[in-house]
Design a protein around this motif. Structure first.
Motif, PDB file in Angstrom:
ATOM      1  N   HIS A  20      32.530  44.862  44.085  1.00 19.50           N
ATOM      2  CA  HIS A  20      33.658  44.408  44.207  1.00 19.50           C
ATOM      3  C   HIS A  20      34.281  44.349  45.706  1.00 19.50           C
ATOM      4  CE1 HIS A  20      37.846  43.309  43.747  1.00 19.50           C
ATOM      5  NE2 HIS A  20      37.655  42.752  42.531  1.00 19.50           N
ATOM      6  N   TRP A  21      33.921  45.287  46.527  1.00 17.88           N
ATOM      7  CA  TRP A  21      34.531  45.162  47.826  1.00 17.88           C
ATOM      8  C   TRP A  21      33.657  44.504  48.773  1.00 17.88           C
ATOM      9  CZ3 TRP A  21      32.296  47.036  52.607  1.00 17.88           C
ATOM     10  CH2 TRP A  21      33.409  47.164  53.568  1.00 17.88           C
ATOM     11  N   ASP A  25      36.968  41.973  48.266  1.00 19.40           N
ATOM     12  CA  ASP A  25      37.822  42.409  48.786  1.00 19.40           C
ATOM     13  C   ASP A  25      37.541  42.685  50.272  1.00 19.40           C
ATOM     14  OD1 ASP A  25      39.265  42.057  46.717  1.00 19.40           O
ATOM     15  OD2 ASP A  25      39.313  44.099  46.085  1.00 19.40           O
ATOM     16  N   VAL A 177      51.345  38.172  40.345  1.00 20.86           N
ATOM     17  CA  VAL A 177      51.147  37.307  41.629  1.00 20.86           C
ATOM     18  C   VAL A 177      51.974  37.152  42.408  1.00 20.86           C
ATOM     19  CG1 VAL A 177      49.480  35.410  42.295  1.00 20.86           C
ATOM     20  CG2 VAL A 177      48.968  36.347  40.169  1.00 20.86           C
ATOM     21  N   MET A 181      50.161  38.988  48.408  1.00 21.38           N
ATOM     22  CA  MET A 181      48.871  39.428  48.074  1.00 21.38           C
ATOM     23  C   MET A 181      47.960  38.459  48.835  1.00 21.38           C
ATOM     24  SD  MET A 181      49.362  39.453  43.745  1.00 21.38           S
ATOM     25  CE  MET A 181      47.479  40.063  43.715  1.00 21.38           C
ATOM     26  N   LYS A 182      46.710  39.137  49.140  1.00 26.63           N
ATOM     27  CA  LYS A 182      45.830  38.378  49.880  1.00 26.63           C
ATOM     28  C   LYS A 182      45.168  37.221  48.679  1.00 26.63           C
ATOM     29  CE  LYS A 182      43.837  42.332  52.369  1.00 26.63           C
ATOM     30  NZ  LYS A 182      42.595  43.290  52.547  1.00 26.63           N
ATOM     31  N   VAL A 184      42.465  36.405  47.984  1.00 31.23           N
ATOM     32  CA  VAL A 184      41.185  36.483  47.311  1.00 31.23           C
ATOM     33  C   VAL A 184      41.746  37.464  45.808  1.00 31.23           C
ATOM     34  CG1 VAL A 184      39.242  38.131  46.916  1.00 31.23           C
ATOM     35  CG2 VAL A 184      39.818  36.456  48.984  1.00 31.23           C
ATOM     36  N   GLU A 185      42.796  38.161  46.370  1.00 31.14           N
ATOM     37  CA  GLU A 185      43.366  39.263  45.222  1.00 31.14           C
ATOM     38  C   GLU A 185      44.096  38.374  44.045  1.00 31.14           C
ATOM     39  OE1 GLU A 185      45.912  42.003  47.374  1.00 31.14           O
ATOM     40  OE2 GLU A 185      44.359  43.025  48.003  1.00 31.14           O
ATOM     41  N   ALA A 186      44.966  37.169  44.463  1.00 30.54           N
ATOM     42  CA  ALA A 186      45.628  36.483  43.617  1.00 30.54           C
ATOM     43  C   ALA A 186      44.630  35.629  42.805  1.00 30.54           C
ATOM     44  CB  ALA A 186      46.607  35.351  44.333  1.00 30.54           C
ATOM     45  N   SER A 188      41.520  36.539  42.142  1.00 29.81           N
ATOM     46  CA  SER A 188      40.949  37.493  41.052  1.00 29.81           C
ATOM     47  C   SER A 188      41.796  37.682  39.926  1.00 29.81           C
ATOM     48  CB  SER A 188      40.538  38.812  41.902  1.00 29.81           C
ATOM     49  OG  SER A 188      40.120  39.765  41.055  1.00 29.81           O
ATOM     50  N   ALA A 189      43.244  37.776  40.189  1.00 31.21           N
ATOM     51  CA  ALA A 189      44.178  38.101  39.171  1.00 31.21           C
ATOM     52  C   ALA A 189      44.206  37.025  38.062  1.00 31.21           C
ATOM     53  CB  ALA A 189      45.526  38.505  39.879  1.00 31.21           C
ATOM     54  N   ARG A 306      31.469  35.322  49.611  1.00 27.11           N
ATOM     55  CA  ARG A 306      32.953  35.568  48.968  1.00 27.11           C
ATOM     56  C   ARG A 306      33.158  33.916  48.295  1.00 27.11           C
ATOM     57  NH1 ARG A 306      38.073  36.950  52.379  1.00 27.11           N
ATOM     58  NH2 ARG A 306      37.508  39.320  51.877  1.00 27.11           N
TER      59      ARG A 306
END
Length: 330
Positions: A20-21, A25, A177, A181-182, A184-186, A188-189, A306
């Motif tokens: 995942h990293w 991330d 969200v 947030m980054k 990518v994090e948003a 992913s959510a 990515r």
């Protein structure tokens, strides 16, 4: 046995977290640095083993003077192509730009109306969160409804309660969200096929059922909000990927200049009767040069890794379900 299973589960979780990293991330510059250090170490090891020859009689000047230099220029050309791709998505005639603006404004106004707000945030991630909050409010309304169907069918009421509970859990995740947030994090959510599956469940709940007016209104609003969520998510993904590609272009340009300097300088170190640097230091110099000239290619790979991962698992904009599993769950 239990200890072995626990150890295996912990190992799988660690591997999943590492993947995942790497896929999403992880800092792209850090991953690039790690790969370049690995390239340096491998090259130095091969030189020490005699697999690669870096002495005056080798082909190092030819490789750096022609092959690597042309490769760097190819990467620069690729960068220009990526820039054109990104730019083509933001250019347009006044009529088309006006239509985009009007459609976006209508979407914002409709979400504001459904969420009971006078305005909605301009930040795309916060806008997605507002849609999640509106879905949560509708789920609470459905959950609090004492009469699921006009016919008071126990099975129908139970299905509606289950739908409301599941929808509330989904909405809570979307509502978390935020613009802090980054990107990518948003993404992913909000990734996955839940919105499409909830839309199907809402359709199944309303098909042929005698619903009270408040319940019918809530279900219609939920279905519409799920569609708006799909559009907002895809738009947010588009913005994030445009930024990612723009960063890729800029980083390759940054790295191309030192790479060209290294590629041109290495052949100049070699003379007809030896090298300009002491022979014991030559393997270290050439190994470092190989790592430097490969840096733009490494940046290209880790950035596109990515981008391709996000694009693969957020491909759907309509009522169809994209793949559920992320690569670290496969």
């Amino acid at each position: 046995m239990a200890g072995s299973e626990g150890s295996s589960g912990g190992s799988d979780a660690g591997t999943s977290g590492l993947r995942h990293w790497v896929f999403l991330d992880g800092n792209r510059w850090l991953i690039t640095a790690v790969v370049c250090v690995a390239v340096f170490a491998v090259t130095r090891g091969l030189v020490a083993l005699g697999v690669l020859a870096v002495g005056p009689s080798g082909n190092v000047p030819t490789v750096f003077g022609s092959g690597i230099t042309s490769g760097v220029f190819t990467l620069v050309t690729l960068t220009l192509t990526v820039n054109q791709l990104v730019s083509s998505q933001v250019f347009g005639k006044p009529d088309s730009l006006r239509q985009r603006y009007e459609k976006g404004a209508r979407l914002r106004d409709r979400v504001a109306e459904l969420s009971g707000r006078s305005t909605v945030p301009v930040d795309t991630a916060d806008f997605v969160a507002v849609v999640g909050e509106a879905l949560d409010d509708r789920a609470d309304s459905l959950r609090g409804s004492r009469q699921g169907t006009a016919s008071a069918d126990a099975g129908g009421a139970g299905d509606l309660a289950t739908l409301a509970s599941d929808l509330g859990d989904f909405a809570d995740r979307i509502a978390r969200v935020s613009g802090e947030m980054k990107p990518v994090e948003a993404i992913s959510a909000t990734a996955g096929s839940d919105y499409a599956r909830f839309r199907r469940r809402v359709r199944a709940e309303t098909a042929g059922a005698e619903l009270s007016d408040p319940v019918a209104d809530d279900l219609d609003a939920v279905e519409e909000l799920l569609g708006h969520l799909s559009v907002a998510r895809q738009y947010f993904k588009t913005l994030a990927l445009h930024q990612e590609l723009a960063k890729l272009s800029r980083e390759i340009i940054y790295l191309s200049v030192p790479c060209l300097l290294v590629a041109v300088s290495v052949p100049l170190l070699y003379r007809s009767n030896g090298a300009a640097v002491p022979e014991p230091a030559l393997p270290w110099v050439i190994s470092a040069a190989v790592a430097v000239v490969l840096a733009p290619l490494v940046v290209l790979v880790v950035r596109l890794l990515r981008v391709s991962t996000v694009m693969r698992y957020t491909v759907s904009t309509g009522p169809f379900a994209p793949p559920e599993d992320w690569p670290w769950n496969e």
